[in-house]
Design a protein around this motif. Structure first.
Motif, PDB file in Angstrom:
ATOM      1  N   ALA A 257       0.857  -1.190   0.000  1.00 58.82           N
ATOM      2  CA  ALA A 257       0.000   0.000   0.000  1.00 58.82           C
ATOM      3  C   ALA A 257       0.895   1.242   0.000  1.00 58.82           C
ATOM      4  CB  ALA A 257      -0.897   0.010   1.230  1.00 58.82           C
ATOM      5  N   ASP A 258       0.292   2.362  -0.323  1.00 58.23           N
ATOM      6  CA  ASP A 258       1.007   3.645  -0.278  1.00 58.23           C
ATOM      7  C   ASP A 258       2.305   3.622  -1.083  1.00 58.23           C
ATOM      8  OD1 ASP A 258      -0.972   4.458   1.548  1.00 58.23           O
ATOM      9  OD2 ASP A 258       0.208   3.733   3.248  1.00 58.23           O
ATOM     10  N   VAL A 259       2.275   2.960  -2.234  1.00 62.29           N
ATOM     11  CA  VAL A 259       3.462   2.951  -3.108  1.00 62.29           C
ATOM     12  C   VAL A 259       3.588   4.348  -3.707  1.00 62.29           C
ATOM     13  CG1 VAL A 259       4.574   1.922  -5.109  1.00 62.29           C
ATOM     14  CG2 VAL A 259       3.138   0.508  -3.616  1.00 62.29           C
ATOM     15  N   ARG A 260       4.705   4.984  -3.428  1.00 59.77           N
ATOM     16  CA  ARG A 260       4.853   6.390  -3.818  1.00 59.77           C
ATOM     17  C   ARG A 260       6.278   6.672  -4.253  1.00 59.77           C
ATOM     18  NH1 ARG A 260       5.368  11.300   0.366  1.00 59.77           N
ATOM     19  NH2 ARG A 260       5.710  12.953  -1.141  1.00 59.77           N
ATOM     20  N   ASP A 261       6.425   7.484  -5.287  1.00 64.73           N
ATOM     21  CA  ASP A 261       7.752   7.864  -5.722  1.00 64.73           C
ATOM     22  C   ASP A 261       8.067   9.277  -5.244  1.00 64.73           C
ATOM     23  OD1 ASP A 261       9.867   6.505  -7.239  1.00 64.73           O
ATOM     24  OD2 ASP A 261       9.907   8.381  -8.355  1.00 64.73           O
ATOM     25  N   HIS A 262       9.366   9.541  -5.025  1.00 61.61           N
ATOM     26  CA  HIS A 262       9.808  10.825  -4.493  1.00 61.61           C
ATOM     27  C   HIS A 262      10.872  11.424  -5.409  1.00 61.61           C
ATOM     28  CE1 HIS A 262       8.126   9.795  -0.402  1.00 61.61           C
ATOM     29  NE2 HIS A 262       8.262   8.593  -0.934  1.00 61.61           N
ATOM     30  N   ALA A 263      10.823  12.724  -5.579  1.00 57.06           N
ATOM     31  CA  ALA A 263      11.796  13.425  -6.431  1.00 57.06           C
ATOM     32  C   ALA A 263      12.964  13.935  -5.600  1.00 57.06           C
ATOM     33  CB  ALA A 263      11.119  14.587  -7.143  1.00 57.06           C
ATOM     34  N   ASP A 264      14.120  14.125  -6.256  1.00 56.86           N
ATOM     35  CA  ASP A 264      15.258  14.731  -5.577  1.00 56.86           C
ATOM     36  C   ASP A 264      15.144  16.255  -5.663  1.00 56.86           C
ATOM     37  OD1 ASP A 264      16.107  15.460  -8.138  1.00 56.86           O
ATOM     38  OD2 ASP A 264      17.601  13.868  -8.267  1.00 56.86           O
ATOM     39  N   LEU A 265      16.155  16.959  -5.191  1.00 53.86           N
ATOM     40  CA  LEU A 265      16.085  18.417  -5.131  1.00 53.86           C
ATOM     41  C   LEU A 265      16.066  19.062  -6.512  1.00 53.86           C
ATOM     42  CD1 LEU A 265      18.531  19.084  -2.149  1.00 53.86           C
ATOM     43  CD2 LEU A 265      16.029  18.950  -2.121  1.00 53.86           C
ATOM     44  N   ALA A 266      16.477  18.300  -7.535  1.00 55.43           N
ATOM     45  CA  ALA A 266      16.435  18.805  -8.907  1.00 55.43           C
ATOM     46  C   ALA A 266      15.143  18.423  -9.612  1.00 55.43           C
ATOM     47  CB  ALA A 266      17.633  18.275  -9.692  1.00 55.43           C
ATOM     48  N   GLY A 267      14.223  17.799  -8.893  1.00 55.08           N
ATOM     49  CA  GLY A 267      12.944  17.423  -9.464  1.00 55.08           C
ATOM     50  C   GLY A 267      12.944  16.112 -10.224  1.00 55.08           C
ATOM     51  N   ARG A 268      14.048  15.353 -10.121  1.00 58.13           N
ATOM     52  CA  ARG A 268      14.137  14.060 -10.808  1.00 58.13           C
ATOM     53  C   ARG A 268      13.625  12.947  -9.911  1.00 58.13           C
ATOM     54  NH1 ARG A 268      19.692  16.249 -12.249  1.00 58.13           N
ATOM     55  NH2 ARG A 268      20.152  15.519 -10.147  1.00 58.13           N
ATOM     56  N   ARG A 270      13.625   9.842  -7.795  1.00 57.72           N
ATOM     57  CA  ARG A 270      14.839   9.382  -7.126  1.00 57.72           C
ATOM     58  C   ARG A 270      14.651   8.153  -6.238  1.00 57.72           C
ATOM     59  NH1 ARG A 270      19.143   9.040  -8.910  1.00 57.72           N
ATOM     60  NH2 ARG A 270      18.928  11.171  -9.676  1.00 57.72           N
ATOM     61  N   PHE A 271      13.554   8.083  -5.456  1.00 60.03           N
ATOM     62  CA  PHE A 271      13.386   6.891  -4.629  1.00 60.03           C
ATOM     63  C   PHE A 271      11.904   6.602  -4.409  1.00 60.03           C
ATOM     64  CE2 PHE A 271      13.477  10.241  -1.413  1.00 60.03           C
ATOM     65  CZ  PHE A 271      12.636   9.813  -0.394  1.00 60.03           C
ATOM     66  N   THR A 272      11.629   5.322  -4.162  1.00 65.93           N
ATOM     67  CA  THR A 272      10.268   4.828  -3.972  1.00 65.93           C
ATOM     68  C   THR A 272      10.092   4.353  -2.541  1.00 65.93           C
ATOM     69  OG1 THR A 272      10.029   4.137  -6.283  1.00 65.93           O
ATOM     70  CG2 THR A 272       8.599   3.054  -4.695  1.00 65.93           C
ATOM     71  N   THR A 273       8.901   4.592  -1.995  1.00 66.20           N
ATOM     72  CA  THR A 273       8.570   4.042  -0.672  1.00 66.20           C
ATOM     73  C   THR A 273       7.262   3.277  -0.770  1.00 66.20           C
ATOM     74  OG1 THR A 273       7.408   6.088  -0.020  1.00 66.20           O
ATOM     75  CG2 THR A 273       9.743   5.911   0.556  1.00 66.20           C
ATOM     76  N   ALA A 274       7.102   2.292   0.106  1.00 66.97           N
ATOM     77  CA  ALA A 274       5.885   1.467   0.116  1.00 66.97           C
ATOM     78  C   ALA A 274       5.685   0.892   1.495  1.00 66.97           C
ATOM     79  CB  ALA A 274       5.984   0.346  -0.924  1.00 66.97           C
ATOM     80  N   ARG A 275       4.431   0.558   1.801  1.00 69.86           N
ATOM     81  CA  ARG A 275       4.074  -0.018   3.107  1.00 69.86           C
ATOM     82  C   ARG A 275       3.517  -1.425   2.897  1.00 69.86           C
ATOM     83  NH1 ARG A 275       3.458   2.384   7.789  1.00 69.86           N
ATOM     84  NH2 ARG A 275       3.555   4.426   6.756  1.00 69.86           N
ATOM     85  N   LEU A 276       3.985  -2.385   3.670  1.00 73.19           N
ATOM     86  CA  LEU A 276       3.507  -3.767   3.538  1.00 73.19           C
ATOM     87  C   LEU A 276       2.080  -3.868   4.037  1.00 73.19           C
ATOM     88  CD1 LEU A 276       4.328  -6.637   2.669  1.00 73.19           C
ATOM     89  CD2 LEU A 276       4.931  -7.079   5.066  1.00 73.19           C
ATOM     90  N   ALA A 277       1.197  -4.266   3.126  1.00 76.99           N
ATOM     91  CA  ALA A 277      -0.224  -4.323   3.455  1.00 76.99           C
ATOM     92  C   ALA A 277      -0.640  -5.691   3.987  1.00 76.99           C
ATOM     93  CB  ALA A 277      -1.062  -3.964   2.236  1.00 76.99           C
ATOM     94  N   ARG A 278       0.002  -6.747   3.482  1.00 81.97           N
ATOM     95  CA  ARG A 278      -0.387  -8.094   3.922  1.00 81.97           C
ATOM     96  C   ARG A 278       0.727  -9.094   3.607  1.00 81.97           C
ATOM     97  NH1 ARG A 278      -2.209 -10.913  -0.594  1.00 81.97           N
ATOM     98  NH2 ARG A 278      -2.678  -9.647  -2.435  1.00 81.97           N
TER      99      ARG A 278
END
Length: 278
Positions: A257-268, A270-278
């Motif tokens: 759940a909550d699979v989300r990508d994040h940009a670096d300071l240049a707007g590129r 850069r990294f993904t975060t996710a939460r284990l749902a089951r």
């Protein structure tokens, strides 16, 4: 004795002609290193002694040949910690500080944190430094890199192990609150596009990951699902062109759940975060 200004000017020209991305910064950093001072204190230096100049010329020549700056100084800085680096270990990048910062913010009080593919130990050391309440574990497969991590994590309390991140930490299955990982993510076909500093000096085990660059991320998805408790979170770095394909590896399995990508300071991307749902 030669004036500091003349020495720096010649060095900057040489590095710029060699294609070094930050010639002014690197020339000043290396001169400060040779003189045993800091970049901010260099304006106080008027003349460079002949012995120091000989050492400096050697370092500038090596930097012009695209040997990484951090290999020449033996030091890399990551958030608030200092790391020893050199041949045989991936030099931590400033962008990865964003992943570490996310982990430091979201880790639960007194939680269990695991850094997979730890390399120099940069993220694990930052976690231990800024969140001393955490129980931090780290693993690295490559022997030379593991030796650098041992040096950097000595005295930090981090549980460092040598092994494959695909099978590490069987004793922590279902008990981990947070996983961080900076896996290899460069497609093999992208060899020629990689900067010489990385391509010729970083361990290839830390760079390349199959035809599409996602092989290690697929392994990470499976291992993270076993290590994390339900509700635990994972964050991992990827290439800027993988802002859709990297999160898709996690989203496609239905475990997250909550699979989300994040940009670096240049707007590129850069990294993904996710939460284990089951």
């Amino acid at each position: 004795m030669t004036s500091r200004r003349a020495v720096l000017s010649a060095a900057v020209d040489l590095l710029r002609d060699a294609g070094v991305a930050s010639p002014e910064h690197d020339a000043a950093e290396l001169l400060a290193h040779v003189l045993g001072t800091t970049r901010s204190q260099l304006p106080l230096v008027d003349e460079v002694p002949a012995e120091a100049l000989a050492s400096y010329d050697d370092l500038i020549t090596r930097r012009a040949a695209r040997e990484p700056l951090q290999h020449l100084t033996g030091t890399a800085y990551f958030r608030h910690v200092e790391l020893a680096v050199g041949p045989g270990v991936f030099v931590p990048r400033p962008e990865t500080e964003l992943l570490a910062g996310w982990a430091i913010e979201v880790a639960p009080r007194g939680g269990v944190a695991v850094d997979l593919c730890t390399g120099s130990g940069a993220v694990a050391k930052a976690l231990a430094d800024e969140r001393p309440d955490l129980h931090v574990h780290a693993v690295e497969l490559d022997e030379p890199a593991h030796r650098w991590a041992e040096r950097n994590l000595e005295g930090t309390g981090v549980d460092l192990r040598q092994g494959d991140f695909a099978t590490a930490f069987d004793d922590l299955l279902g008990a981990v609150d947070l996983i961080t990982c900076n896996p290899p993510y460069i497609p093999l076909e992208a060899w020629e596009s990689v900067a010489p500093e990385a391509r010729d000096h970083d361990p290839h085990l830390a760079l390349f990951s199959g035809a599409d660059g996602l092989d290690a991320i697929r392994v990470l998805e499976r291992r993270a699902a076993l290590l994390l408790r339900v509700g635990g979170v994972v964050g991992f770095e990827h290439a800027d062109v993988q802002g859709e394909s990297a999160p898709a590896v996690f989203a496609a399995t239905g475990r997250w759940a909550d699979v989300r990508d994040h940009a670096d300071l240049a707007g590129r991307a850069r990294f993904t975060t996710a939460r284990l749902a089951r």
